[in-house]
Design an enzyme around this catalytic site. Structure first.
Site, PDB file in Angstrom:
ATOM      1  N   PHE A 130     -14.122   3.113  -0.713  1.00 33.92           N
ATOM      2  CA  PHE A 130     -13.493   1.980  -0.038  1.00 33.92           C
ATOM      3  C   PHE A 130     -13.957   2.059   1.420  1.00 33.92           C
ATOM      4  O   PHE A 130     -13.892   3.121   2.041  1.00 33.92           O
ATOM      5  CB  PHE A 130     -11.973   2.121  -0.136  1.00 33.92           C
ATOM      6  CG  PHE A 130     -11.235   0.907   0.317  1.00 33.92           C
ATOM      7  CD1 PHE A 130     -11.017  -0.143  -0.546  1.00 33.92           C
ATOM      8  CD2 PHE A 130     -10.756   0.821   1.614  1.00 33.92           C
ATOM      9  CE1 PHE A 130     -10.321  -1.274  -0.125  1.00 33.92           C
ATOM     10  CE2 PHE A 130     -10.071  -0.307   2.042  1.00 33.92           C
ATOM     11  CZ  PHE A 130      -9.852  -1.353   1.164  1.00 33.92           C
ATOM     12  N   ASP A 202      -8.604  11.117  -1.675  1.00 28.56           N
ATOM     13  CA  ASP A 202      -7.968   9.829  -1.409  1.00 28.56           C
ATOM     14  C   ASP A 202      -7.337   9.374  -2.725  1.00 28.56           C
ATOM     15  O   ASP A 202      -8.047   9.163  -3.715  1.00 28.56           O
ATOM     16  CB  ASP A 202      -9.020   8.830  -0.905  1.00 28.56           C
ATOM     17  CG  ASP A 202      -8.401   7.482  -0.559  1.00 28.56           C
ATOM     18  OD1 ASP A 202      -7.427   7.082  -1.234  1.00 28.56           O
ATOM     19  OD2 ASP A 202      -8.896   6.821   0.370  1.00 28.56           O
ATOM     20  N   TYR A 227       1.777   1.087  -1.098  1.00 29.03           N
ATOM     21  CA  TYR A 227       1.972  -0.343  -1.395  1.00 29.03           C
ATOM     22  C   TYR A 227       1.212  -0.808  -2.622  1.00 29.03           C
ATOM     23  O   TYR A 227       1.278  -1.978  -2.976  1.00 29.03           O
ATOM     24  CB  TYR A 227       1.617  -1.206  -0.177  1.00 29.03           C
ATOM     25  CG  TYR A 227       0.222  -1.045   0.380  1.00 29.03           C
ATOM     26  CD1 TYR A 227      -0.883  -1.563  -0.279  1.00 29.03           C
ATOM     27  CD2 TYR A 227       0.000  -0.376   1.590  1.00 29.03           C
ATOM     28  CE1 TYR A 227      -2.163  -1.421   0.232  1.00 29.03           C
ATOM     29  CE2 TYR A 227      -1.267  -0.226   2.114  1.00 29.03           C
ATOM     30  CZ  TYR A 227      -2.345  -0.748   1.434  1.00 29.03           C
ATOM     31  OH  TYR A 227      -3.610  -0.595   1.936  1.00 29.03           O
ATOM     32  N   LYS A 228       0.455   0.090  -3.268  1.00 28.28           N
ATOM     33  CA  LYS A 228      -0.261  -0.307  -4.485  1.00 28.28           C
ATOM     34  C   LYS A 228       0.629   0.012  -5.691  1.00 28.28           C
ATOM     35  O   LYS A 228       1.662  -0.596  -5.870  1.00 28.28           O
ATOM     36  CB  LYS A 228      -1.627   0.372  -4.513  1.00 28.28           C
ATOM     37  CG  LYS A 228      -2.523  -0.162  -3.390  1.00 28.28           C
ATOM     38  CD  LYS A 228      -3.847   0.539  -3.239  1.00 28.28           C
ATOM     39  CE  LYS A 228      -4.646  -0.098  -2.110  1.00 28.28           C
ATOM     40  NZ  LYS A 228      -5.777   0.721  -1.655  1.00 28.28           N
ATOM     41  N   ARG A 376     -11.483  -7.467 -11.015  1.00 28.70           N
ATOM     42  CA  ARG A 376     -10.608  -6.308 -11.267  1.00 28.70           C
ATOM     43  C   ARG A 376      -9.298  -6.765 -11.897  1.00 28.70           C
ATOM     44  O   ARG A 376      -8.693  -7.736 -11.447  1.00 28.70           O
ATOM     45  CB  ARG A 376     -10.237  -5.607  -9.953  1.00 28.70           C
ATOM     46  CG  ARG A 376     -11.342  -4.939  -9.238  1.00 28.70           C
ATOM     47  CD  ARG A 376     -10.796  -3.977  -8.180  1.00 28.70           C
ATOM     48  NE  ARG A 376      -9.819  -4.593  -7.259  1.00 28.70           N
ATOM     49  CZ  ARG A 376      -9.241  -3.948  -6.265  1.00 28.70           C
ATOM     50  NH1 ARG A 376      -9.488  -2.652  -6.072  1.00 28.70           N
ATOM     51  NH2 ARG A 376      -8.386  -4.559  -5.469  1.00 28.70           N
TER      52      ARG A 376
HETATM   53  C1  LIG Z   1      -6.333   0.504  -0.381  1.00 24.48           C
HETATM   54  C2  LIG Z   1      -7.193   1.615   0.129  1.00 24.48           C
HETATM   55  C3  LIG Z   1      -7.168   1.983   1.476  1.00 24.48           C
HETATM   56  C4  LIG Z   1      -6.328   1.182   2.439  1.00 24.48           C
HETATM   57  O1  LIG Z   1      -6.195   1.745   3.688  1.00 24.48           O
HETATM   58  P1  LIG Z   1      -5.157   1.096   4.714  1.00 24.48           P
HETATM   59  O2  LIG Z   1      -5.220   1.959   5.888  1.00 24.48           O
HETATM   60  O3  LIG Z   1      -3.820   1.073   4.037  1.00 24.48           O
HETATM   61  O4  LIG Z   1      -5.578  -0.307   4.989  1.00 24.48           O
HETATM   62  C5  LIG Z   1      -7.929   3.067   1.868  1.00 24.48           C
HETATM   63  N1  LIG Z   1      -8.697   3.746   0.978  1.00 24.48           N
HETATM   64  C6  LIG Z   1      -8.753   3.393  -0.323  1.00 24.48           C
HETATM   65  C7  LIG Z   1      -9.594   4.171  -1.270  1.00 24.48           C
HETATM   66  C8  LIG Z   1      -8.008   2.309  -0.788  1.00 24.48           C
HETATM   67  O5  LIG Z   1      -8.066   1.956  -2.058  1.00 24.48           O
END
Ligand SMILES: *Cc1c(COP(=O)(O)O)cnc(C)c1O
Length: 417
Positions: A130, A202, A227-228, A376
């Site tokens: 990401f 992560d 939040y996911k 997705r």
């Molecule tokens: C959703 C996600 C993030 C989001 O980071 P934020 O700081 O909450 O915006 C980071 N890394 C991964 C792998 C994600 O899926």
């Protein structure tokens, strides 16, 4: 195997997790397959928000830092979510964002390595990460300006070749956000340790989605979102975990007052708190933070093993139905078929994936799109039913058969995709 809607209804009737769906507020007419991006709203959240705003803030005012335990929230929520990721009490705090927590843990891990093996100056990560993970690494190496560099692997199988005596830390996303492919956490952690490096996991697409056992794997650091799959609410604070064996030795650069041993002693010198508390930085968004508990309360009524069983059944069914019922369309499965290598989402590539997703959303099937060409579909066993899977595939088939996706409005891009 399931080949009719009635069979899906029978699976729902026999599903021990089915009653948990009633604890979420989902709008009528929507099949929500995007809980991997923003979890649905627990019913309890509206009442809890009302209580925090009217009673705790409105009446309690500043007294609520003590009386409503606001100050302790990052730690109490950390303890409440620990079992979901195989962590223990006092090992997790819920705070800040995943991006900022990544900055903290990456700096902490590099600092730990500087003491043990100062010549190690390479950070290994993945090109398919990401983007924020890579952006944070770029910002950190620029700030350190001390010979640190990034080495990006293209495929999970390239990891062994990327490990040598120069590697300080490896940052891996356990479940890939785009493909839904999952690493073997135990094997990778052991391999990275054997090469003399530390590992940061992560868990954004793992926490609440698949069983995770951080202590079982003896991992070093982890971060992730609430939040996911954890249904904490939009922008709810993230979490950070550090292995107990590293907790009292580590340092992190965002040394704000919440991480001080005695924040209200108002001392000039920073003295870090013992343990995970030193990962805190400053005052937290309490309304948002308080709602994280509503999502965790639902997880406490089941187990990750039960959720995993249903998740695999849902993703297996979705793959089978799409491949059978949409066989004549140019759809390519991106997510691994192997259960051990699959998270809780299914991704299909389609040349017009963006427009197809917009057409599905217009029909009430909410999935999402990620560049390039990836559609997705997140499966969240707390509230996704087998009938949802059947209905969403039928709507996908209709959108593809009629070509309804090829309307101008489905090609227009908003700011957030
Ligand atoms: C959703 C996600 C993030 C989001 O980071 P934020 O700081 O909450 O915006 C980071 N890394 C991964 C792998 C994600 O899926």
């Amino acid at each position: 195997m399931t080949s009719s809607r009635n069979e899906c209804l029978a699976l729902d009737a026999a599903d021990p997790l089915a009653p948990l769906r009633a604890q979420f507020d989902l709008p009528p007419g929507v099949i929500y397959l995007d809980g991997n991006s923003l979890g649905a709203r627990p019913r309890a959240a509206a009442k809890r928000a009302q209580e925090v705003i009217t009673a705790e803030w409105g009446v309690g005012l500043i007294r609520s830092w003590n009386d409503a335990d606001w100050f302790a929230l990052p730690r109490t929520l950390g303890d409440a979510m620990a079992p979901i990721i195989g962590a223990g009490k006092g090992e997790v705090v819920v705070t800040d964002t995943t991006s900022s927590n990544l900055f903290k843990v990456m700096a902490a891990s590099l600092d730990a390595q500087r003491a043990r093996a100062p010549q190690r100056k390479v950070i290994v990560s993945e090109r398919s990460s990401f983007p924020t993970d890579l952006y944070i690494l770029q910002g950190l190496t620029r700030l350190l300006d001390d010979g640190y560099s990034l080495r990006l692997i293209d495929l999970p199988e390239d990891l062994p070749n990327a490990l040598d005596d120069d590697v300080a830390v490896v940052l891996l996303t356990h479940v890939n956000y785009r493909s839904g492919a999952m690493y073997d956490m135990n094997a990778c952690t052991a391999e990275i340790h054997a090469a003399g490096a530390l590992v940061v996991w992560d868990l954004c697409h793992s926490a609440g989605a698949v069983p995770v056992d951080l202590n079982g794997a003896d991992a070093d650091y982890a971060v992730g979102c609430t939040y996911k799959y954890l249904n904490g609410g939009p922008g709810a604070p993230a979490f950070v975990w550090v292995n107990k064996r590293l907790q009292d030795s580590f340092w992190q650069p965002l040394s704000g007052w919440w991480g001080h041993r005695q924040p209200f002693a108002m001392q000039t010198e920073y003295t870090p708190d013992d343990g995970i508390g030193r990962f805190l930085c400053g005052t937290q968004p309490i309304v948002s933070l308080a709602l994280v508990q509503c999502g965790l309360d639902i997880f406490a009524q089941t187990s990750m093993e039960a959720l995993r069983r249903k998740s695999l059944a849902l993703t297996d069914l979705f793959i089978k139905l799409v491949e059978e019922r949409c066989a004549e369309f140019p759809l390519t499965l991106v997510t691994p078929r192997d259960h051990a290598a699959r998270g809780s989402q299914v991704s299909f590539e389609h040349p017009e994936g963006f427009a197809v997703i917009q057409a599905l959303i217009a029909r009430g099937v909410i999935g999402d799109y990620r560049e390039p060409r990836i559609m997705r579909f997140g499966m969240t066993p707390l509230y996704t039913s087998f009938a949802d899977v059947w209905d969403s595939v039928e709507i996908l088939r209709d959108v593809l058969t009629t070509g309804s996706w090829d309307k101008p409005e489905f090609h227009r891009r908003g700011t957030v995709t």
